[in-house]
Design a protein around this motif. Structure first.
Motif, PDB file in Angstrom:
ATOM      1  N   MET A  52     -11.407  -4.962 -14.281  1.00  0.00           N
ATOM      2  CA  MET A  52     -10.041  -4.249 -14.388  1.00  0.00           C
ATOM      3  C   MET A  52     -10.338  -3.100 -13.918  1.00  0.00           C
ATOM      4  SD  MET A  52      -7.906  -3.211 -17.812  1.00  0.00           S
ATOM      5  CE  MET A  52      -6.294  -2.560 -17.617  1.00  0.00           C
ATOM      6  N   VAL A  53      -9.548  -2.252 -12.997  1.00  0.00           N
ATOM      7  CA  VAL A  53      -9.487  -1.213 -12.385  1.00  0.00           C
ATOM      8  C   VAL A  53      -8.354  -0.222 -12.570  1.00  0.00           C
ATOM      9  CG1 VAL A  53     -11.295  -1.859 -10.750  1.00  0.00           C
ATOM     10  CG2 VAL A  53      -8.733  -1.818 -10.034  1.00  0.00           C
ATOM     11  N   ASP A  54      -8.168   1.012 -12.439  1.00  0.00           N
ATOM     12  CA  ASP A  54      -6.917   1.884 -12.530  1.00  0.00           C
ATOM     13  C   ASP A  54      -6.732   1.780 -11.070  1.00  0.00           C
ATOM     14  OD1 ASP A  54      -5.449   4.165 -12.106  1.00  0.00           O
ATOM     15  OD2 ASP A  54      -5.948   4.818 -14.142  1.00  0.00           O
ATOM     16  N   LEU A  55      -5.322   1.447 -10.701  1.00  0.00           N
ATOM     17  CA  LEU A  55      -5.096   1.407  -9.406  1.00  0.00           C
ATOM     18  C   LEU A  55      -4.823   2.668  -8.758  1.00  0.00           C
ATOM     19  CD1 LEU A  55      -2.575  -1.562  -9.182  1.00  0.00           C
ATOM     20  CD2 LEU A  55      -4.586  -1.207  -7.682  1.00  0.00           C
ATOM     21  N   ASP A  56      -4.727   3.786  -9.587  1.00  0.00           N
ATOM     22  CA  ASP A  56      -4.329   5.151  -8.948  1.00  0.00           C
ATOM     23  C   ASP A  56      -5.665   5.975  -8.831  1.00  0.00           C
ATOM     24  OD1 ASP A  56      -1.353   4.692  -9.002  1.00  0.00           O
ATOM     25  OD2 ASP A  56      -1.538   4.821 -11.208  1.00  0.00           O
ATOM     26  N   ASN A  57      -6.540   5.771  -9.416  1.00  0.00           N
ATOM     27  CA  ASN A  57      -7.808   6.753  -9.203  1.00  0.00           C
ATOM     28  C   ASN A  57      -9.211   5.858  -9.087  1.00  0.00           C
ATOM     29  OD1 ASN A  57      -8.595   5.817 -11.953  1.00  0.00           O
ATOM     30  ND2 ASN A  57      -8.706   7.637 -12.949  1.00  0.00           N
ATOM     31  N   ASN A  58      -8.961   4.604  -8.740  1.00  0.00           N
ATOM     32  CA  ASN A  58     -10.036   3.603  -8.642  1.00  0.00           C
ATOM     33  C   ASN A  58     -10.896   3.378  -9.708  1.00  0.00           C
ATOM     34  OD1 ASN A  58      -8.847   3.076  -5.929  1.00  0.00           O
ATOM     35  ND2 ASN A  58      -9.735   4.888  -5.210  1.00  0.00           N
ATOM     36  N   GLN A  59     -10.713   3.949 -11.026  1.00  0.00           N
ATOM     37  CA  GLN A  59     -11.834   4.011 -12.028  1.00  0.00           C
ATOM     38  C   GLN A  59     -11.915   2.595 -12.466  1.00  0.00           C
ATOM     39  OE1 GLN A  59     -10.643   6.566 -15.421  1.00  0.00           O
ATOM     40  NE2 GLN A  59     -12.224   5.481 -16.527  1.00  0.00           N
ATOM     41  N   ILE A  60     -13.335   2.034 -12.350  1.00  0.00           N
ATOM     42  CA  ILE A  60     -13.277   0.679 -13.114  1.00  0.00           C
ATOM     43  C   ILE A  60     -13.470   0.672 -14.570  1.00  0.00           C
ATOM     44  CG2 ILE A  60     -15.322  -1.053 -13.430  1.00  0.00           C
ATOM     45  CD1 ILE A  60     -16.159  -0.280 -10.678  1.00  0.00           C
ATOM     46  N   MET A  61     -12.590   0.247 -15.127  1.00  0.00           N
ATOM     47  CA  MET A  61     -12.060   0.290 -16.596  1.00  0.00           C
ATOM     48  C   MET A  61     -13.241  -0.794 -17.350  1.00  0.00           C
ATOM     49  SD  MET A  61     -10.007   2.591 -16.642  1.00  0.00           S
ATOM     50  CE  MET A  61      -9.914   2.885 -18.104  1.00  0.00           C
ATOM     51  N   LEU A  62     -13.140  -1.988 -16.819  1.00  0.00           N
ATOM     52  CA  LEU A  62     -13.742  -2.982 -17.517  1.00  0.00           C
ATOM     53  C   LEU A  62     -14.505  -4.052 -16.544  1.00  0.00           C
ATOM     54  CD1 LEU A  62     -14.118  -4.422 -20.219  1.00  0.00           C
ATOM     55  CD2 LEU A  62     -12.326  -5.621 -19.858  1.00  0.00           C
ATOM     56  N   ASP A  63     -15.908  -4.480 -16.763  1.00  0.00           N
ATOM     57  CA  ASP A  63     -16.577  -5.197 -15.875  1.00  0.00           C
ATOM     58  C   ASP A  63     -17.400  -6.126 -16.476  1.00  0.00           C
ATOM     59  OD1 ASP A  63     -17.942  -6.227 -13.716  1.00  0.00           O
ATOM     60  OD2 ASP A  63     -18.401  -4.441 -12.773  1.00  0.00           O
ATOM     61  N   MET A 193      -6.556  -8.019  -3.011  1.00  0.00           N
ATOM     62  CA  MET A 193      -5.048  -7.551  -3.592  1.00  0.00           C
ATOM     63  C   MET A 193      -4.875  -6.219  -3.343  1.00  0.00           C
ATOM     64  SD  MET A 193      -5.729  -9.091  -7.363  1.00  0.00           S
ATOM     65  CE  MET A 193      -3.944  -8.438  -8.304  1.00  0.00           C
ATOM     66  N   ARG A 194      -5.919  -5.123  -3.183  1.00  0.00           N
ATOM     67  CA  ARG A 194      -5.533  -3.893  -3.043  1.00  0.00           C
ATOM     68  C   ARG A 194      -4.950  -3.869  -1.458  1.00  0.00           C
ATOM     69  NH1 ARG A 194      -7.268   0.702  -5.512  1.00  0.00           N
ATOM     70  NH2 ARG A 194      -8.479   0.402  -7.251  1.00  0.00           N
ATOM     71  N   TYR A 195      -5.602  -4.726  -0.555  1.00  0.00           N
ATOM     72  CA  TYR A 195      -5.003  -4.676   0.834  1.00  0.00           C
ATOM     73  C   TYR A 195      -3.415  -5.389   0.845  1.00  0.00           C
ATOM     74  CZ  TYR A 195      -4.472  -5.981   5.849  1.00  0.00           C
ATOM     75  OH  TYR A 195      -3.918  -6.078   6.973  1.00  0.00           O
ATOM     76  N   ALA A 196      -3.582  -6.250   0.182  1.00  0.00           N
ATOM     77  CA  ALA A 196      -2.186  -7.220   0.358  1.00  0.00           C
ATOM     78  C   ALA A 196      -1.016  -6.806  -0.387  1.00  0.00           C
ATOM     79  CB  ALA A 196      -2.384  -8.758  -0.223  1.00  0.00           C
ATOM     80  N   LEU A 197      -1.179  -5.852  -1.604  1.00  0.00           N
ATOM     81  CA  LEU A 197      -0.317  -5.077  -2.094  1.00  0.00           C
ATOM     82  C   LEU A 197       0.463  -4.101  -1.407  1.00  0.00           C
ATOM     83  CD1 LEU A 197      -1.636  -5.398  -5.630  1.00  0.00           C
ATOM     84  CD2 LEU A 197       0.355  -6.319  -4.934  1.00  0.00           C
ATOM     85  N   ILE A 274      -1.097  -7.441 -12.091  1.00  0.00           N
ATOM     86  CA  ILE A 274      -1.242  -6.011 -11.956  1.00  0.00           C
ATOM     87  C   ILE A 274      -0.059  -5.583 -13.253  1.00  0.00           C
ATOM     88  CG2 ILE A 274      -1.714  -5.408  -9.786  1.00  0.00           C
ATOM     89  CD1 ILE A 274       1.241  -5.280  -9.025  1.00  0.00           C
ATOM     90  N   ALA A 275      -0.438  -4.419 -13.778  1.00  0.00           N
ATOM     91  CA  ALA A 275       0.459  -3.944 -14.919  1.00  0.00           C
ATOM     92  C   ALA A 275       0.967  -2.543 -14.669  1.00  0.00           C
ATOM     93  CB  ALA A 275      -0.174  -4.231 -16.106  1.00  0.00           C
ATOM     94  N   THR A 280       0.816   4.419 -15.648  1.00  0.00           N
ATOM     95  CA  THR A 280      -0.488   4.176 -15.314  1.00  0.00           C
ATOM     96  C   THR A 280      -0.294   2.675 -14.854  1.00  0.00           C
ATOM     97  OG1 THR A 280      -1.315   5.673 -16.985  1.00  0.00           O
ATOM     98  CG2 THR A 280      -2.822   3.711 -16.231  1.00  0.00           C
ATOM     99  N   ARG A 281      -0.971   2.340 -13.703  1.00  0.00           N
ATOM    100  CA  ARG A 281      -1.233   0.956 -13.070  1.00  0.00           C
ATOM    101  C   ARG A 281      -2.384   0.629 -13.235  1.00  0.00           C
ATOM    102  NH1 ARG A 281       0.580   0.616  -7.500  1.00  0.00           N
ATOM    103  NH2 ARG A 281      -0.894   2.372  -7.206  1.00  0.00           N
ATOM    104  N   TYR A 282      -2.760  -0.650 -13.424  1.00  0.00           N
ATOM    105  CA  TYR A 282      -3.852  -1.220 -13.897  1.00  0.00           C
ATOM    106  C   TYR A 282      -4.006  -2.673 -12.820  1.00  0.00           C
ATOM    107  CZ  TYR A 282      -5.181   1.646 -17.832  1.00  0.00           C
ATOM    108  OH  TYR A 282      -5.303   2.456 -18.633  1.00  0.00           O
ATOM    109  N   LEU A 283      -4.831  -3.019 -12.379  1.00  0.00           N
ATOM    110  CA  LEU A 283      -5.460  -4.292 -11.527  1.00  0.00           C
ATOM    111  C   LEU A 283      -6.263  -4.931 -12.579  1.00  0.00           C
ATOM    112  CD1 LEU A 283      -5.799  -5.082  -8.029  1.00  0.00           C
ATOM    113  CD2 LEU A 283      -7.429  -5.849  -9.576  1.00  0.00           C
ATOM    114  N   LEU A 284      -5.974  -6.326 -12.822  1.00  0.00           N
ATOM    115  CA  LEU A 284      -6.932  -7.146 -13.596  1.00  0.00           C
ATOM    116  C   LEU A 284      -7.115  -8.413 -13.235  1.00  0.00           C
ATOM    117  CD1 LEU A 284      -8.355  -7.627 -16.458  1.00  0.00           C
ATOM    118  CD2 LEU A 284      -6.283  -8.148 -17.348  1.00  0.00           C
ATOM    119  N   ILE A 285      -8.297  -8.787 -13.217  1.00  0.00           N
ATOM    120  CA  ILE A 285      -8.756 -10.267 -12.823  1.00  0.00           C
ATOM    121  C   ILE A 285      -9.511 -10.909 -13.811  1.00  0.00           C
ATOM    122  CG2 ILE A 285      -9.483 -11.739 -10.889  1.00  0.00           C
ATOM    123  CD1 ILE A 285      -9.566  -9.201  -9.039  1.00  0.00           C
TER     124      ILE A 285
END
Length: 466
Positions: A52-63, A193-197, A274-275, A280-285
C-alpha cells in the motif's frame, strides 16, 4: 676534533627527534519495518501479500512481500486494458466477433463478458467488457483485432512491462489464466497502475461501477457491474465500515473508488484498488487470500483502508527551510559554507498519536564532500524513520542537492595534494628532510672549521720569529 664530532652527533639526534615529532603533526586528508501490521489495532487480514502506498507523497504505508513473485490472475487485465487502449483505433469503431474469439474459453473455465459469435461490437464496449466482468472473450477480441493474434498482443504487453521497469513480470496470455511462466510482483503492479491511471480512458474504466453495452445481438443491451463493486456498498451512515450487510451480502465501504479483482486457485483471491477519502488517496494491492465464497480480498482491502483513514493523518515532519546539513566545502577559498534543506515541506502519513520526536532523521553524503560542486548536483540522502517500533522503518528517503556551485581553489587543492604526498611517502620525505638538515649542519660545521683553521694560520704567520 673528536669532541667537536660528538657535539655535531648530539645536534643531529635532536634534529631527527624533532623531525619525527613534526611528522606526527602532519594534517590528515580532508574528508569529507517494523510493519504496521504489528500495531495492536491493525485488523487481521487473510492475504499473504500486501502493498500500500500514499498516491500523493509516494510514501509506502504497508509492505508485506511486495517483491515476491505472484500469479496475477485477472489483475493481468490491467495491462491488457492499457495496451488495448494505447493501440486501439477510435473507441466507437466496431468489429465482428468470429469463432476464433471464443475458442478454448469454455474449456479453460474463463470468465466471459457474454458476447456472441458473429456479433458486431464497438471497441469501447470491448474495453468495458474486458474489465468490468473480467471477460476473456473481450480480451481475445481486442488481441486479434489489434495485433493479429493473442501471442503477438502478449508481446506488446511484455514490451510495455519492460518499458515501465516491471523487471519481475512476464505475461503469456491476455486474461490471466494460470501458467507457471505468467507472473509479476506487487511492486511491478504498482508501477503499472501509476502509469495507467494517468490515462483518462483507463482511469474512467477502472473506476466505473456499472456499464451498459450495446452489441448487435443483444437488443436489450448487456449490463455489467464491476467484479469489485458487485461486492461493495457505501451502506447507511450509521453502519460500521468493512462489514458484510445481512440484507445485501455486500461489504460496506465508502472509500474504494476503483479496482480490479483476480482469482485462480494458485493465485488465490487478489485485488488491485485505489481509495480516496478526506483528501487522501491510497493505492493497495493484495494477493493470495484463501479461495472461498467469502471475498477475503475485498474484505482485506476494506479493513486496511478503514484502518488508515481512522488512525492515520498527514503531518509535517520537515519544513522547507529546516537545515539538515551545515558544513564547509573543502578547497573553496571564499564563501565555502554549505547548508542543505528539504526545499519543500515534507508531509507524511503517520499515526495520529505518534510523538514526532521519535522520528529519526539521518543525513548521509554519497562521498567525501569537496569542490568542485555544480548547482543541483546530488550530494546525498536524508532518511526519515520510525523508531517507536520493534524494527525501525524507513518512511521517506529524499535526495540532497547542492543549492549553488562551488569552485575549487588551485592553491588550497595544491596544498592538500602536497599533504597527501607527504602522508603517502612518509619515510622518503623524512629521510629527505633529514638528509637536507644533515647536509646543512655538515656544511655549517665545515665552514666553521675552515674559519678556525684560517684564523689559526693567520695567527701563526703573525707570530715573530725568535
Amino acid at each position: 676534533m673528536s669532541e667537536e664530532f660528538c657535539k655535531v652527533k648530539n645536534r643531529i639526534q635532536k634534529i631527527v627527534l624533532m623531525v619525527v615529532f613534526l611528522l606526527t603533526l602532519t594534517p590528515l586528508p580532508l574528508s569529507a519495518q517494523a510493519t504496521i501490521s504489528e500495531e495492536p489495532d491493525f485488523p487481521e487480514i487473510k492475504s499473504d501479500y500486501v502493498y500500500m502506498v500514499d498516491l500523493d507523497n509516494n510514501q509506502i504505508m504497508l509492505d508485506e512481500g511486495s517483491e515476491q513473485t505472484i500469479y496475477p490472475a485477472s489483475m493481468t487485465k490491467m495491462m491488457t486494458l492499457l495496451v488495448a487502449i494505447e493501440n486501439a483505433p477510435a473507441l466507437e469503431s466496431t468489429m465482428v466477433l468470429g469463432p476464433e474469439v471464443f475458442a478454448g474459453l469454455a474449456e479453460a473455465h474463463a470468465s466471459v463478458a457474454g458476447f456472441k459469435p458473429g456479433e458486431e461490437v464497438s471497441v469501447k464496449d470491448l474495453l468495458y467488457g474486458l474489465f468490468l466482468p473480467s471477460g476473456a472473450d473481450a480480451a481475445q477480441a481486442l488481441a486479434l483485432e489489434e495485433a493479429g493474434s493473442e501471442a503477438a498482443f502478449v508481446e506488446l504487453m511484455n514490451e510495455k512491462a519492460a518499458a515501465l521497469g516491471m523487471s519481475g513480470t512476464h505475461f503469456v496470455n491476455t486474461s490471466g489464466l494460470h501458467d507457471p511462466d505468467h507472473y509479476t510482483t506487487l511492486r511491478d503492479l504498482e508501477k503499472l497502475m501509476r502509469y495507467a491511471l494517468e490515462n483518462p480512458t483507463f482511469r474512467e474504466i477502472f473506476q466505473t461501477r456499472r456499464y451498459t453495452a450495446n452489441p448487435s445481438l443483444h437488443p436489450g443491451g448487456l449490463v455489467w457491474e464491476s467484479t469489485l463493486f458487485a461486492k461493495l456498498t457505501t451502506g447507511p451512515e450509521n453502519e460500521a465500515n468493512a462489514t458484510i450487510t445481512a440484507n445485501t451480502s455486500r461489504i460496506v465501504n465508502d472509500s474504494i473508488i476503483g479496482g480490479k479483482t483476480g482469482y485462480t486457485n494458485p493465485a488465490g483471491l487478489c485485488l488491485a484498488s485505489i481509495a480516496e477519502k478526506n483528501g487522501t488517496r491510497y493505492l493497495l494491492i493484495t494477493a493470495h487470500a484463501p479461495v472461498s465464497n467469502t471475498p477475503y480480498h475485498i474484505l482485506d482491502a476494506a479493513h486496511i483502508y478503514d484502518y488508515f483513514y481512522e488512525y492515520y493523518a498527514r503531518q509535517t515532519v520537515l519544513t522547507a527551510d529546516q537545515i539538515l546539513l551545515e558544513t564547509k566545502v573543502p578547497f573553496v577559498l571564499f564563501n565555502n559554507k554549505l547548508s542543505l534543506s528539504a526545499g519543500s515541506d515534507i508531509v507524511l502519513n503517520l499515526p495520529k498519536t505518534l510523538d514526532l520526536s521519535t522520528l529519526l532523521i539521518e543525513t548521509e553524503l554519497d562521498q567525501d564532500l569537496q569542490a568542485p560542486i555544480s548547482e543541483g548536483q546530488r550530494l546525498g540522502t536524508v532518511k526519515i524513520s520510525r523508531t517507536d517500533t520493534e524494527t525501525p522503518t524507513v518512511l521517506k528517503e529524499l535526495e540532497l542537492v547542492s543549492p549553488r556551485s562551488y569552485k575549487r581553489s588551485a592553491l588550497l587543492y595544491g596544498f592538500y595534494q602536497f599533504q597527501q604526498w607527504v602522508k603517502n611517502n612518509t619515510i622518503f620525505f623524512a629521510l629527505s628532510v633529514l638528509g637536507l638538515i644533515l647536509c646543512l649542519i655538515l656544511l655549517r660545521d665545515y665552514r666553521r672549521e675552515q674559519r678556525r683553521y684560517q684564523s689559526a694560520r693567520k695567527k701563526r704567520r703573525r707570530r715573530p720569529h725568535l
